[in-house]
Design a protein around this motif. Structure first.
Motif, PDB file in Angstrom:
ATOM      1  N   GLN A 141     -21.669  20.584 -51.252  1.00 10.54           N
ATOM      2  CA  GLN A 141     -21.214  19.872 -50.056  1.00 10.54           C
ATOM      3  C   GLN A 141     -22.252  18.833 -49.622  1.00 10.54           C
ATOM      4  O   GLN A 141     -21.897  17.696 -49.295  1.00 10.54           O
ATOM      5  CB  GLN A 141     -20.981  20.903 -48.948  1.00 10.54           C
ATOM      6  CG  GLN A 141     -20.471  20.375 -47.646  1.00 10.54           C
ATOM      7  CD  GLN A 141     -20.204  21.528 -46.685  1.00 10.54           C
ATOM      8  OE1 GLN A 141     -19.384  22.366 -46.962  1.00 10.54           O
ATOM      9  NE2 GLN A 141     -20.907  21.536 -45.575  1.00 10.54           N
ATOM     10  N   ALA A 142     -23.529  19.188 -49.642  1.00  6.64           N
ATOM     11  CA  ALA A 142     -24.599  18.257 -49.262  1.00  6.64           C
ATOM     12  C   ALA A 142     -24.682  17.102 -50.241  1.00  6.64           C
ATOM     13  O   ALA A 142     -24.880  15.941 -49.826  1.00  6.64           O
ATOM     14  CB  ALA A 142     -25.942  18.989 -49.187  1.00  6.64           C
ATOM     15  N   THR A 143     -24.500  17.382 -51.526  1.00  8.59           N
ATOM     16  CA  THR A 143     -24.519  16.331 -52.553  1.00  8.59           C
ATOM     17  C   THR A 143     -23.362  15.351 -52.325  1.00  8.59           C
ATOM     18  O   THR A 143     -23.555  14.131 -52.408  1.00  8.59           O
ATOM     19  CB  THR A 143     -24.411  16.947 -53.968  1.00  8.59           C
ATOM     20  OG1 THR A 143     -25.500  17.856 -54.135  1.00  8.59           O
ATOM     21  CG2 THR A 143     -24.474  15.887 -55.046  1.00  8.59           C
ATOM     22  N   ARG A 144     -22.183  15.876 -52.018  1.00  3.11           N
ATOM     23  CA  ARG A 144     -21.015  15.003 -51.752  1.00  3.11           C
ATOM     24  C   ARG A 144     -21.263  14.140 -50.519  1.00  3.11           C
ATOM     25  O   ARG A 144     -20.921  12.961 -50.488  1.00  3.11           O
ATOM     26  CB  ARG A 144     -19.754  15.841 -51.577  1.00  3.11           C
ATOM     27  CG  ARG A 144     -19.093  16.246 -52.878  1.00  3.11           C
ATOM     28  CD  ARG A 144     -17.701  16.776 -52.675  1.00  3.11           C
ATOM     29  NE  ARG A 144     -17.669  18.006 -51.887  1.00  3.11           N
ATOM     30  CZ  ARG A 144     -17.670  19.223 -52.411  1.00  3.11           C
ATOM     31  NH1 ARG A 144     -17.698  19.381 -53.702  1.00  3.11           N
ATOM     32  NH2 ARG A 144     -17.642  20.283 -51.642  1.00  3.11           N
ATOM     33  N   ARG A 145     -21.836  14.738 -49.471  1.00  2.01           N
ATOM     34  CA  ARG A 145     -22.120  13.965 -48.261  1.00  2.01           C
ATOM     35  C   ARG A 145     -23.130  12.847 -48.537  1.00  2.01           C
ATOM     36  O   ARG A 145     -22.997  11.741 -48.032  1.00  2.01           O
ATOM     37  CB  ARG A 145     -22.651  14.888 -47.161  1.00  2.01           C
ATOM     38  CG  ARG A 145     -21.597  15.698 -46.494  1.00  2.01           C
ATOM     39  CD  ARG A 145     -22.212  16.516 -45.385  1.00  2.01           C
ATOM     40  NE  ARG A 145     -21.223  17.391 -44.780  1.00  2.01           N
ATOM     41  CZ  ARG A 145     -21.525  18.465 -44.082  1.00  2.01           C
ATOM     42  NH1 ARG A 145     -22.786  18.796 -43.880  1.00  2.01           N
ATOM     43  NH2 ARG A 145     -20.580  19.200 -43.573  1.00  2.01           N
ATOM     44  N   ALA A 146     -24.161  13.162 -49.323  1.00  2.00           N
ATOM     45  CA  ALA A 146     -25.189  12.179 -49.642  1.00  2.00           C
ATOM     46  C   ALA A 146     -24.590  11.014 -50.437  1.00  2.00           C
ATOM     47  O   ALA A 146     -24.926   9.848 -50.173  1.00  2.00           O
ATOM     48  CB  ALA A 146     -26.314  12.824 -50.443  1.00  2.00           C
ATOM     49  N   LYS A 147     -23.698  11.310 -51.376  1.00  2.00           N
ATOM     50  CA  LYS A 147     -23.043  10.252 -52.146  1.00  2.00           C
ATOM     51  C   LYS A 147     -22.138   9.416 -51.258  1.00  2.00           C
ATOM     52  O   LYS A 147     -22.067   8.193 -51.409  1.00  2.00           O
ATOM     53  CB  LYS A 147     -22.229  10.860 -53.290  1.00  2.00           C
ATOM     54  CG  LYS A 147     -23.055  11.313 -54.452  1.00  2.00           C
ATOM     55  CD  LYS A 147     -22.166  11.833 -55.563  1.00  2.00           C
ATOM     56  CE  LYS A 147     -22.997  12.330 -56.734  1.00  2.00           C
ATOM     57  NZ  LYS A 147     -22.146  12.876 -57.808  1.00  2.00           N
ATOM     58  N   ALA A 148     -21.438  10.069 -50.340  1.00  2.00           N
ATOM     59  CA  ALA A 148     -20.522   9.342 -49.453  1.00  2.00           C
ATOM     60  C   ALA A 148     -21.278   8.428 -48.483  1.00  2.00           C
ATOM     61  O   ALA A 148     -20.792   7.350 -48.132  1.00  2.00           O
ATOM     62  CB  ALA A 148     -19.671  10.327 -48.662  1.00  2.00           C
ATOM     63  N   ASN A 149     -22.465   8.859 -48.066  1.00  2.00           N
ATOM     64  CA  ASN A 149     -23.250   8.056 -47.129  1.00  2.00           C
ATOM     65  C   ASN A 149     -24.103   7.011 -47.829  1.00  2.00           C
ATOM     66  O   ASN A 149     -24.725   6.192 -47.176  1.00  2.00           O
ATOM     67  CB  ASN A 149     -24.146   8.973 -46.281  1.00  2.00           C
ATOM     68  CG  ASN A 149     -23.342   9.842 -45.331  1.00  2.00           C
ATOM     69  OD1 ASN A 149     -22.214   9.482 -44.980  1.00  2.00           O
ATOM     70  ND2 ASN A 149     -23.890  10.957 -44.950  1.00  2.00           N
ATOM     71  N   ASP A 192     -17.407  23.085 -44.958  1.00  2.00           N
ATOM     72  CA  ASP A 192     -16.414  22.164 -44.402  1.00  2.00           C
ATOM     73  C   ASP A 192     -14.970  22.632 -44.529  1.00  2.00           C
ATOM     74  O   ASP A 192     -14.226  22.615 -43.571  1.00  2.00           O
ATOM     75  CB  ASP A 192     -16.537  20.780 -45.066  1.00  2.00           C
ATOM     76  CG  ASP A 192     -17.778  20.037 -44.608  1.00  2.00           C
ATOM     77  OD1 ASP A 192     -18.340  20.410 -43.564  1.00  2.00           O
ATOM     78  OD2 ASP A 192     -18.165  19.091 -45.303  1.00  2.00           O
ATOM     79  N   LYS A 193     -14.569  23.021 -45.719  1.00  2.00           N
ATOM     80  CA  LYS A 193     -13.152  23.263 -45.974  1.00  2.00           C
ATOM     81  C   LYS A 193     -12.826  24.751 -45.969  1.00  2.00           C
ATOM     82  O   LYS A 193     -13.564  25.570 -46.499  1.00  2.00           O
ATOM     83  CB  LYS A 193     -12.766  22.694 -47.341  1.00  2.00           C
ATOM     84  CG  LYS A 193     -12.934  21.204 -47.461  1.00  2.00           C
ATOM     85  CD  LYS A 193     -12.539  20.769 -48.857  1.00  2.00           C
ATOM     86  CE  LYS A 193     -12.774  19.283 -49.051  1.00  2.00           C
ATOM     87  NZ  LYS A 193     -12.494  18.890 -50.433  1.00  2.00           N
TER      88      LYS A 193
END
Length: 190
Positions: free
Chosen positions: A181-189, A21-22
């Motif tokens: 990144q996938a872990t952060r996305r899963a927490k955000a969703n 992402d970044k």
């Protein structure tokens, strides 16, 4: 000595890197991989460095992101000479050179070489020519020094290891960053 190497066949790694992402994460991944890849070259150079009177050269070779001699410095110096020391024009030339080079520099560069305190390393690596001394010893003849290369032989000996390590480290770093990144996305969703 500046050595540039091109590693081909890394399209999948590049695509995976660009999938992060970044831009800052991509840069950190590349920087970490290059730093680890440069370590064998630095270690070998430190082993090969001759021990002289100062005893500072051996052990002075590092892997760093600090690169000396960027485009603006050369333009500034050239303008200072050409304009008889006009700092305003030299500063303008420096800024113009930096703007012109902005898009041409790679996003990550790594330096493998002696620390600034070992400024004389280039004289050890390449030797010096005979010359007539000035200053306190004006008029005396210096016979020059013979080259005692240690950086180039270190690169020659370790380049295959370093280049292979770039691929391995990039793969590992990208996978770890993608997992975070996938872990952060899963927490955000949620």
């Amino acid at each position: 000595m500046k050595v540039t190497a091109k590693v081909s066949g890394l399209k999948e790694l590049e695509a995976a890197l660009m999938g992060l992402d970044k831009a800052a994460t991509r840069k950190t991944v590349a920087r970490n991989a290059l730093k680890k890849a440069g370590a064998p070259v630095a270690d070998r150079a430190n082993e090969m460095a001759p021990v002289g009177a100062t005893r500072r050269l051996k052990g002075s070779v590092i892997v760093s992101t600090k690169i000396e001699g960027e485009a603006g410095k050369a333009a500034y110096a050239k303008a200072m000479r050409a304009t008889a020391g006009n700092k305003a024009l030299a500063t303008k030339a420096m800024r113009d050179a930096r703007r012109a080079a902005k898009g041409t520099m790679p996003p990550v560069m790594m330096f493998v070489g002696p620390v600034a305190d070992a400024f004389y390393a280039k004289f050890v690596e390449f030797g010096t020519a005979p010359r007539i001394n000035g200053g306190q010893f004006a008029g005396t003849k210096h016979p020059g020094t013979r080259p005692q290369p240690f950086m180039r032989p270190a690169w020659d000996a370790m380049q295959d290891v370093a280049l292979a390590r770039i691929t391995d480290e990039l793969r590992d770093q990208i996978m770890r960053a993608a997992k975070r990144q996938a872990t952060r996305r899963a927490k955000a969703n949620g």
